[in-house]
Scaffold this active site. Sequence first.
Site, short mmCIF file in Angstrom:
data_model
loop_
_atom_site.label_atom_id
_atom_site.label_comp_id
_atom_site.label_asym_id
_atom_site.label_seq_id
_atom_site.Cartn_x
_atom_site.Cartn_y
_atom_site.Cartn_z
N GLY A 12 0.82 -1.22 0.00
CA GLY A 12 0.00 0.00 0.00
C GLY A 12 0.85 1.26 0.00
O GLY A 12 2.08 1.22 -0.09
N SER A 126 -4.23 6.46 13.81
CA SER A 126 -4.63 7.62 13.01
C SER A 126 -5.09 8.75 13.90
O SER A 126 -5.66 8.52 14.98
CB SER A 126 -5.79 7.19 12.09
N TYR A 150 -14.51 3.32 11.10
CA TYR A 150 -13.07 3.20 10.81
C TYR A 150 -12.25 3.67 12.01
O TYR A 150 -11.35 2.98 12.50
CB TYR A 150 -12.72 3.99 9.55
N LYS A 154 -9.60 1.72 14.85
CA LYS A 154 -8.25 2.13 15.23
C LYS A 154 -8.13 2.22 16.76
O LYS A 154 -7.15 1.76 17.33
CB LYS A 154 -7.89 3.48 14.60
N ASN A 199 -11.19 9.91 -2.06
CA ASN A 199 -11.90 10.52 -0.93
C ASN A 199 -11.12 11.70 -0.39
O ASN A 199 -11.69 12.61 0.20
CB ASN A 199 -12.03 9.52 0.23
#
Length: 362
Positions: A12, A126, A150, A154, A199
């Site tokens: 990624g 995050s 999401y 985390k 996004n």
Amino acid sequence: MQETILVTGGAGYIGSHTAIALAERGHRVVIVDNLANSSRRAVERIGELARAEVDFHEVDLVDNEALGEVFGQHAISSVIHFAGLKAVGESVAEPLGYYRTNLISTINLLEQMEANHVWDLVFSSSATVYGDPDLLPIPEDAKLQPTNPYGRTKLMIEDICRDVAAADDRWRISLLRYFNPVGAHPSGRIGEDPRGIPNNLVPYVMQVAVGRRDQVQVYGDDWNTADGTGVRDYIHVVDLAMGHLAALDHLEPGCDVFNLGTGTGASVFEIIKTTENVSGRPIPFEVIGRRDGDIATSLADPSKANRNLEWRADRSLDVMLADSWNWQSKHPNGFADDDPGAPTDAPAPDPDGGGASPMPTS
Ligand code: NAD
Ligand code: UFG
């Protein structure tokens, strides 16, 4: 000393840049990725750019048995765990898929680490765990109040890590809360390659610059910020990658947490203007309403990482956006441009488009 480092999600965006930095440091890199949001090309490029062999396993971390086989094949000394799903809107629409993938993957990984006596872990958390912050810049001990599934995965993973470290003092875990990663490797050979409509602001702006989309929609100019548009702490992905090496070097028994950001904010209008400057392309935009769940400002207090990890993010916004543009202008369709026959929706690349930044390789 050469170590074998398992990089989950290493194909990624952030993982590939970190894998290069690890291999350049002389480490042996083993990547596990199911390519759900990435390309095999990225793995090839890591080896090419770092001039090193990279072991790649196309494995889903939800498959505990397959993951166990990877641990059986390599003498892994530490793990950097990037793998996971990360689209906020998708997580609201499909929460179970997000909880399943992000939580089960991490539980499997921690179980395999324990079974194989691997105790050193760096995890991609995050800034989203802070939600709408009460205090700016945000210190690590700020209230944790994620506003979407999401973000909650985390925070749950952070809690799982804190619990395992409390239960067994062999664990050494670093939780890294990233702010807004942008930019690309200075070679322009790897970079962010979102699937479908981006996004996030910077990939979207880059696709407008390269002619793949018409204009940027600015989500509100009535925020309580200097120019009315949202402010974020953008950090160059190479600086972020170096933060992982610093975190590995400074692991200590227990579980600690660090903000990785610059401490400086940029508004949506500043991103558009700077991209126009570095690309020489106009970026048309229209101001529309606010996006659900957005906040006015997100800004890291990175002083704990500066001090304890002896790390600092110092690449400027100009360099971040020049490197994003270098990658985008050379690959208008991302990695698909290197796959003959792959569908494209962009015009041919402009031979003058790729202004490489003056930044040295990491
Ligand atoms: P990315 O989607 O480019 O990379 C994640 C990788 O994980 C992808 O290659 C994907 O194929 C892989 N993956 C997903 N599910 C998997 C599974 N079940 N098994 C194996 N591989 C799997 O995202 P990124 O931007 O590089 O983000 C890396 C990590 O950093 C993620 O955990 C993300 O949540 C976190 N993060 C990203 C940002 C950001 O803005 N990019 C900000 C904060 C935190
Ligand atoms: N924005 C626009 N137009 C767009 C996209 C974004 O105006 O097309 C604005 C947003 O309103 C915001 C700013 O640009 O003010 C940045 O938005 P991004 O979507 O790029 O970034 P966010 O800070 O909203 O969110 C990102 C990730 C989250 C992560 C968070 C912190 O998407 O997953 O950074 O790391 F949690």
